[in-house]
Design a protein around this motif. Structure first.
Motif, PDB file in Angstrom:
ATOM      1  N   ASP A  91       0.841  -1.202   0.000  1.00 53.36           N
ATOM      2  CA  ASP A  91       0.000   0.000   0.000  1.00 53.36           C
ATOM      3  C   ASP A  91       0.874   1.249   0.000  1.00 53.36           C
ATOM      4  O   ASP A  91       1.353   1.696   1.042  1.00 53.36           O
ATOM      5  CB  ASP A  91      -0.919  -0.025   1.221  1.00 53.36           C
ATOM      6  CG  ASP A  91      -1.926   1.118   1.213  1.00 53.36           C
ATOM      7  OD1 ASP A  91      -1.820   2.015   0.342  1.00 53.36           O
ATOM      8  OD2 ASP A  91      -2.820   1.122   2.081  1.00 53.36           O
ATOM      9  N   GLU A  92       1.075   1.818  -1.183  1.00 46.10           N
ATOM     10  CA  GLU A  92       1.953   2.985  -1.318  1.00 46.10           C
ATOM     11  C   GLU A  92       1.428   4.181  -0.540  1.00 46.10           C
ATOM     12  O   GLU A  92       2.203   4.969   0.004  1.00 46.10           O
ATOM     13  CB  GLU A  92       2.120   3.353  -2.797  1.00 46.10           C
ATOM     14  CG  GLU A  92       3.074   4.516  -3.021  1.00 46.10           C
ATOM     15  CD  GLU A  92       3.371   4.777  -4.482  1.00 46.10           C
ATOM     16  OE1 GLU A  92       4.271   5.594  -4.774  1.00 46.10           O
ATOM     17  OE2 GLU A  92       2.700   4.166  -5.354  1.00 46.10           O
ATOM     18  N   ASP A  93       0.102   4.320  -0.472  1.00 45.41           N
ATOM     19  CA  ASP A  93      -0.475   5.472   0.224  1.00 45.41           C
ATOM     20  C   ASP A  93      -0.271   5.415   1.735  1.00 45.41           C
ATOM     21  O   ASP A  93      -0.496   6.401   2.435  1.00 45.41           O
ATOM     22  CB  ASP A  93      -1.975   5.574  -0.084  1.00 45.41           C
ATOM     23  CG  ASP A  93      -2.234   5.940  -1.541  1.00 45.41           C
ATOM     24  OD1 ASP A  93      -1.330   6.550  -2.162  1.00 45.41           O
ATOM     25  OD2 ASP A  93      -3.310   5.611  -2.064  1.00 45.41           O
ATOM     26  N   HIS A  94       0.107   4.238   2.239  1.00 42.82           N
ATOM     27  CA  HIS A  94       0.378   4.083   3.671  1.00 42.82           C
ATOM     28  C   HIS A  94       1.802   3.555   3.864  1.00 42.82           C
ATOM     29  O   HIS A  94       2.034   2.582   4.572  1.00 42.82           O
ATOM     30  CB  HIS A  94      -0.646   3.155   4.322  1.00 42.82           C
ATOM     31  CG  HIS A  94      -2.027   3.729   4.360  1.00 42.82           C
ATOM     32  ND1 HIS A  94      -2.929   3.596   3.311  1.00 42.82           N
ATOM     33  CD2 HIS A  94      -2.671   4.476   5.304  1.00 42.82           C
ATOM     34  CE1 HIS A  94      -4.042   4.218   3.609  1.00 42.82           C
ATOM     35  NE2 HIS A  94      -3.921   4.760   4.807  1.00 42.82           N
ATOM     36  N   CYS A  95       2.736   4.225   3.194  1.00 37.12           N
ATOM     37  CA  CYS A  95       4.175   3.943   3.354  1.00 37.12           C
ATOM     38  C   CYS A  95       4.507   2.492   3.023  1.00 37.12           C
ATOM     39  O   CYS A  95       5.272   1.843   3.733  1.00 37.12           O
ATOM     40  CB  CYS A  95       4.633   4.308   4.769  1.00 37.12           C
ATOM     41  SG  CYS A  95       6.388   4.724   4.837  1.00 37.12           S
ATOM     42  N   TRP A  96       3.907   1.995   1.973  1.00 36.91           N
ATOM     43  CA  TRP A  96       4.173   0.645   1.471  1.00 36.91           C
ATOM     44  C   TRP A  96       3.846  -0.424   2.509  1.00 36.91           C
ATOM     45  O   TRP A  96       4.551  -1.437   2.643  1.00 36.91           O
ATOM     46  CB  TRP A  96       5.623   0.497   0.990  1.00 36.91           C
ATOM     47  CG  TRP A  96       6.002   1.417  -0.120  1.00 36.91           C
ATOM     48  CD1 TRP A  96       6.843   2.482  -0.063  1.00 36.91           C
ATOM     49  CD2 TRP A  96       5.552   1.358  -1.493  1.00 36.91           C
ATOM     50  NE1 TRP A  96       6.951   3.092  -1.287  1.00 36.91           N
ATOM     51  CE2 TRP A  96       6.170   2.417  -2.185  1.00 36.91           C
ATOM     52  CE3 TRP A  96       4.688   0.505  -2.190  1.00 36.91           C
ATOM     53  CZ2 TRP A  96       5.954   2.650  -3.537  1.00 36.91           C
ATOM     54  CZ3 TRP A  96       4.475   0.735  -3.535  1.00 36.91           C
ATOM     55  CH2 TRP A  96       5.100   1.797  -4.195  1.00 36.91           C
ATOM     56  N   ALA A  97       2.775  -0.225   3.237  1.00 38.99           N
ATOM     57  CA  ALA A  97       2.370  -1.181   4.267  1.00 38.99           C
ATOM     58  C   ALA A  97       1.861  -2.468   3.646  1.00 38.99           C
ATOM     59  O   ALA A  97       1.368  -2.497   2.517  1.00 38.99           O
ATOM     60  CB  ALA A  97       1.288  -0.563   5.154  1.00 38.99           C
ATOM     61  N   LEU A  98       1.976  -3.558   4.409  1.00 39.53           N
ATOM     62  CA  LEU A  98       1.438  -4.858   4.006  1.00 39.53           C
ATOM     63  C   LEU A  98       0.086  -5.038   4.668  1.00 39.53           C
ATOM     64  O   LEU A  98      -0.040  -4.904   5.885  1.00 39.53           O
ATOM     65  CB  LEU A  98       2.402  -5.971   4.428  1.00 39.53           C
ATOM     66  CG  LEU A  98       2.156  -7.381   3.886  1.00 39.53           C
ATOM     67  CD1 LEU A  98       3.430  -8.213   4.014  1.00 39.53           C
ATOM     68  CD2 LEU A  98       1.028  -8.092   4.607  1.00 39.53           C
ATOM     69  N   ASP A  99      -0.926  -5.339   3.866  1.00 45.73           N
ATOM     70  CA  ASP A  99      -2.301  -5.484   4.344  1.00 45.73           C
ATOM     71  C   ASP A  99      -2.722  -6.942   4.200  1.00 45.73           C
ATOM     72  O   ASP A  99      -2.677  -7.508   3.103  1.00 45.73           O
ATOM     73  CB  ASP A  99      -3.216  -4.570   3.516  1.00 45.73           C
ATOM     74  CG  ASP A  99      -4.658  -4.590   3.987  1.00 45.73           C
ATOM     75  OD1 ASP A  99      -4.958  -5.321   4.957  1.00 45.73           O
ATOM     76  OD2 ASP A  99      -5.490  -3.898   3.377  1.00 45.73           O
ATOM     77  N   VAL A 100      -3.123  -7.573   5.309  1.00 46.18           N
ATOM     78  CA  VAL A 100      -3.514  -8.979   5.272  1.00 46.18           C
ATOM     79  C   VAL A 100      -4.720  -9.196   4.354  1.00 46.18           C
ATOM     80  O   VAL A 100      -4.848 -10.248   3.721  1.00 46.18           O
ATOM     81  CB  VAL A 100      -3.791  -9.503   6.696  1.00 46.18           C
ATOM     82  CG1 VAL A 100      -4.432 -10.890   6.660  1.00 46.18           C
ATOM     83  CG2 VAL A 100      -2.485  -9.580   7.483  1.00 46.18           C
ATOM     84  N   ALA A 101      -5.609  -8.207   4.259  1.00 44.07           N
ATOM     85  CA  ALA A 101      -6.745  -8.338   3.341  1.00 44.07           C
ATOM     86  C   ALA A 101      -6.259  -8.500   1.903  1.00 44.07           C
ATOM     87  O   ALA A 101      -6.855  -9.243   1.110  1.00 44.07           O
ATOM     88  CB  ALA A 101      -7.660  -7.126   3.463  1.00 44.07           C
ATOM     89  N   GLU A 102      -5.167  -7.846   1.553  1.00 46.33           N
ATOM     90  CA  GLU A 102      -4.590  -7.984   0.217  1.00 46.33           C
ATOM     91  C   GLU A 102      -3.973  -9.372   0.035  1.00 46.33           C
ATOM     92  O   GLU A 102      -4.070  -9.973  -1.037  1.00 46.33           O
ATOM     93  CB  GLU A 102      -3.550  -6.882  -0.011  1.00 46.33           C
ATOM     94  CG  GLU A 102      -2.744  -6.993  -1.293  1.00 46.33           C
ATOM     95  CD  GLU A 102      -3.565  -6.877  -2.573  1.00 46.33           C
ATOM     96  OE1 GLU A 102      -2.997  -7.151  -3.649  1.00 46.33           O
ATOM     97  OE2 GLU A 102      -4.767  -6.537  -2.511  1.00 46.33           O
ATOM     98  N   LEU A 103      -3.360  -9.900   1.085  1.00 48.54           N
ATOM     99  CA  LEU A 103      -2.860 -11.274   1.031  1.00 48.54           C
ATOM    100  C   LEU A 103      -4.006 -12.253   0.789  1.00 48.54           C
ATOM    101  O   LEU A 103      -3.901 -13.174  -0.027  1.00 48.54           O
ATOM    102  CB  LEU A 103      -2.151 -11.641   2.334  1.00 48.54           C
ATOM    103  CG  LEU A 103      -0.833 -10.959   2.658  1.00 48.54           C
ATOM    104  CD1 LEU A 103      -0.309 -11.442   4.013  1.00 48.54           C
ATOM    105  CD2 LEU A 103       0.207 -11.212   1.581  1.00 48.54           C
ATOM    106  N   ARG A 104      -5.110 -12.030   1.487  1.00 47.86           N
ATOM    107  CA  ARG A 104      -6.261 -12.922   1.356  1.00 47.86           C
ATOM    108  C   ARG A 104      -6.817 -12.874  -0.065  1.00 47.86           C
ATOM    109  O   ARG A 104      -7.201 -13.895  -0.629  1.00 47.86           O
ATOM    110  CB  ARG A 104      -7.333 -12.547   2.384  1.00 47.86           C
ATOM    111  CG  ARG A 104      -8.279 -13.703   2.708  1.00 47.86           C
ATOM    112  CD  ARG A 104      -9.173 -13.368   3.883  1.00 47.86           C
ATOM    113  NE  ARG A 104      -8.443 -13.030   5.086  1.00 47.86           N
ATOM    114  CZ  ARG A 104      -7.883 -13.924   5.894  1.00 47.86           C
ATOM    115  NH1 ARG A 104      -7.952 -15.209   5.597  1.00 47.86           N
ATOM    116  NH2 ARG A 104      -7.255 -13.542   6.974  1.00 47.86           N
TER     117      ARG A 104
END
Length: 363
Positions: A91-104
């Protein structure tokens, strides 16, 4: 032992023991030298673990989740092994954060045409420079547990943490602090290298992988797999030993070692700060804070005429930008299309030290 002689295939036993003690000091968790395999840089270890895990045909073929943007080793290895690449977007808009929903999302979509078995994490991030929080790592471990995924944790930049409030948390440490059932079930391979950090000795090709919760019969197959390549470079193993067993307080060289280590890391931290500050003053460039690692991955806005010129020359727009930058200023950066990016966005990667863009592919 002569540096010209072979060592044991998993590496020199003394060095494996020193690596285990290094991990134990870092994580306050036991580490067994028999779970550690020395390698020709981290890249060789990554390839061996993927070889071990890839199997099946058609819908049973192994799917490997990788972050986008990613270090191109992963996409290249997946292609070479004819595995299935499953992208999850940071998530570039949140400092390249990893989102578990995106993993799912990535796993759910992947199951339509393959069998997701592996989840690759790069922390701190290359090329994006983010550092994952402890909570994020916990969430990822829980997800891997739920989905029965093998975790591959690329932690070669663990010494490079710059942002205030950011800290490196190894996946192994968090896994064992979470306790059962996670610490007893989740399979993990974590990687480190002499090529990055404050060392930067990429030409020696030294690294290791530690495996956790791997079935003994599977680990035996890994031992056979690494034996095919005889052994990692002995000089690289010796250098790795010097890095995982550095001078200690009271040793004659300790003060000088710490002074030089701090100087290197402080210089990289200052360059990370300047990178973000200067790029964000440039029209058409946005750069997230560089929390760690050795790179930033700024987004660039290209005008329609530049997009048209790139198309006319048969180049990706960010490649067109990078080539023009090189030709007109002598500045060498790497186009974001080589790392993957969301459709319609354009980026480039730049190192905090100019030499890293020339030699930073070696891990």
């Amino acid at each position: 032992m002569s540096p010209c002689a072979y060592s044991a295939s998993p590496g020199i036993q003394l060095v494996r023991g020193d690596v285990a003690r290094f991990i134990q000091r870092r994580d306050n968790v036991p580490s067994d030298p028999e779970d550690i395999f020395l390698s020709t840089g981290a890249s060789d270890a990554v390839m061996n673990i993927l070889k071990l895990l890839v199997s099946g045909e058609g819908k049973t073929r192994t799917g490997v989740l990788i972050p986008i943007p990613q270090y191109p080793l992963y996409s290249a290895a997946i292609a070479e092994l004819s595995a299935v690449q499953l992208n999850y977007y940071l998530d570039e808009d949140h400092c390249w954060a990893l989102d578990v929903a995106e993993l799912r999302r990535a796993v759910t979509e992947g199951r339509r045409h393959c069998c997701p078995r592996v989840l690759c994490i790069i922390n701190p991030g290359n090329p994006t420079g983010q550092v994952q929080s402890r909570q994020c790592i916990e969430d990822v471990i829980k997800f891997a547990f739920e989905e029965k995924l093998f975790l591959m944790a690329d932690e070669v930049y663990q010494d490079n943490i710059y942002a205030e409030g950011s800290s490196f948390h190894s996946f192994k440490k968090v896994l064992f602090e979470m306790g059962p059932p996670y610490s007893e079930v989740v399979e993990l391979a974590s990687f480190h290298s002499v090529s990055k950090g404050f060392m930067g000795e990429c030409g020696f090709r030294g690294g290791y992988v530690e495996v956790v919760n791997m079935d003994p019969e599977v680990k035996q197959q890994l031992s056979k797999l690494v034996s095919v390549r005889l052994c990692p470079p002995v000089t690289g193993q010796i250098l790795l030993d010097a890095i995982v067993d550095p001078p200690q307080p009271g040793d004659p060289s300790y003060d000088l070692f710490m002074k030089e280590k701090k100087a290197v890391l402080s210089a990289l931290a200052e360059k990370a700060r300047l990178t973000q500050e200067i790029f964000n003053k440039c029209p058409g460039i946005h750069c997230n804070p560089v929390q760690g690692a050795m790179y930033s991955f700024p987004r660039i806005e290209l005008p329609p005429r530049a997009l048209a010129a790139a198309k006319e020359q048969g180049q990706a727009p960010d490649m067109f930008f990078c080539m023009k930058l090189l030709e007109e200023t002598g500045i060498c950066v790497v186009p974001g299309s080589g790392f993957g990016q969301r459709e319609g966005t354009f980026h480039f990667r730049v190192g905090q030290d100019p030499s890293w863009e020339l030699w930073g592919w070696a891990r």
